[in-house]
Scaffold this motif. Structure first.
Motif: not given
Ligand code: ADP
Ligand code: MG
Length: 320
Positions: A289-300
């Protein structure tokens, strides 16, 4: 996976089989691009392999003079920088300096074994990402511990996939499948005879069995899975696997049995699948979630918990 109307190249790198399939405008242009893609993938191998004594990384670690700055290539520098960031982001649960521990357990060899406590303590002195320092001005690396060994095992294939898929995209390739030892990246959607655009469907394996637990649909995204089953041995009723807790030097206690990470950034699928596994379910989800929200990288993610429950983040769109 359907590979019709695609040109294909296969080669060995990173101790595994790598396959690239693309459909280019002409067969000749596809062949040329595949050769260039293979050369790039092998360049990554020749730079980063821990098991090839002639790689730049092996030579750096083997001939390093304690405390002295060593100039490295841009590729090796960028890779070390990225891995330092990954190690910092996970507070060292992911630590790319675990090489001496991985060699001690010898998970990839023919006779893996449980090391003695004294050996573990001795080798742990050579492990710790905070012993690695970089100077961007001169592209230099300094180690402040002796006999360090950087291990690209958890992120090297993803790094190679990232560079090769970027190269193919920049070269105008619209459809393709790259498989580097089970780390996958797909370009565009699946070629279809009826002219319809369809995503690629990629199966996710059940640990310990040959069966599939489901599949995910992918377009312009990659997937990497970390689990205990690829490199492990059993002794006294216990499973000893290759994903280590850098603090204890022993296999991490598992609260999940497998995690697959899906992202448009291949290097994140590889790094994050290993990091998620060693951090465990709760901390792994937080990191994603941190990488998705803070770095803007889509990760599922798709996680198989130890109790058999299958969990997926919304974007993963799992098919049964
Ligand atoms: P695979 O080898 O199947 O691609 P991973 O991408 O999860 O699986 O990488 C596993 C490898 O990562 C191990 O074989 C080892 O070389 C390395 N490794 C083990 N524990 C850690 C850790 N805590 N941090 C970073 N790398 C690790
Ligand atoms: Mg990995």
């Amino acid at each position: 996976m359907v590979m019709q109307e695609m040109n294909k190249i296969t080669f060995v790198a990173y101790d595994t089989i790598c396959t690239i399939c693309i459909s280019g405008p002409t067969e000749e242009s596809s062949r040329l691009l595949l050769e260039k893609a293979k050369r790039l993938a092998l360049l990554v191998h020749n730079t980063l392999s821990m098991y090839d004594p002639d790689s730049e990384l092996s030579k750096l670690c083997a001939s390093y003079t304690f405390g002295k700055p060593a100039v490295v290539s841009k590729m090796l520098y960028d890779f070390i920088k990225l891995n330092l960031e990954f190690s910092q982001q996970t507070d060292g649960a992911f630590d790319f300096t675990v090489g001496p521990l991985v060699k001690l357990w010898d998970f990839l060899g023919d006779h893996p074994q449980i090391p003695g406590d004294q050996d573990l303590e001795r080798v742990k002195k050579r492990v710790g990402f905070h012993h690695v320092h970089l100077s961007s001005a001169r592209q230099e690396v300094v180690f402040d511990a002796a006999d360090m060994m950087l291990d690209p095992g958890a992120s090297g294939k993803g790094y190679a996939l990232q560079l090769v898929s970027d190269f193919l995209k920049e070269s105008g390739v619209k459809k393709g499948v790259l498989d580097f030892g089970g780390n996958l990246f797909v370009l565009g959607s699946k070629p279809s005879t009826e002219g319809k655009e369809e995503p690629w469907s990629v199966g996710i394996r059940c640990p310990d069995k040959k069966s599939m637990i489901g599949a995910v649909n992918l377009s312009d995204r990659g997937i990497a899975t970390s689990s205990w089953y690829e490199h492990c041995f059993r002794k006294g009723g216990r499973i000893y696997h290759h994903l280590l807790d850098p603090l204890t030097g022993r296999p991490q206690e598992m609260d999940i049995s497998s995690v697959s990470i899906i992202s448009s950034k291949a290097v994140y699928t590889d790094f994050l699948s290993t990091a998620f596994f060693v951090m465990g379910f709760e901390a792994g989800c937080k990191l994603a979630t941190h990488i998705r929200d803070r770095k803007g990288i889509d990760v599922d993610y798709v996680v198989l918990k130890k109790d058999g429950r299958l969990l997926a983040s919304k974007g993963a769109c799992l098919l049964s």
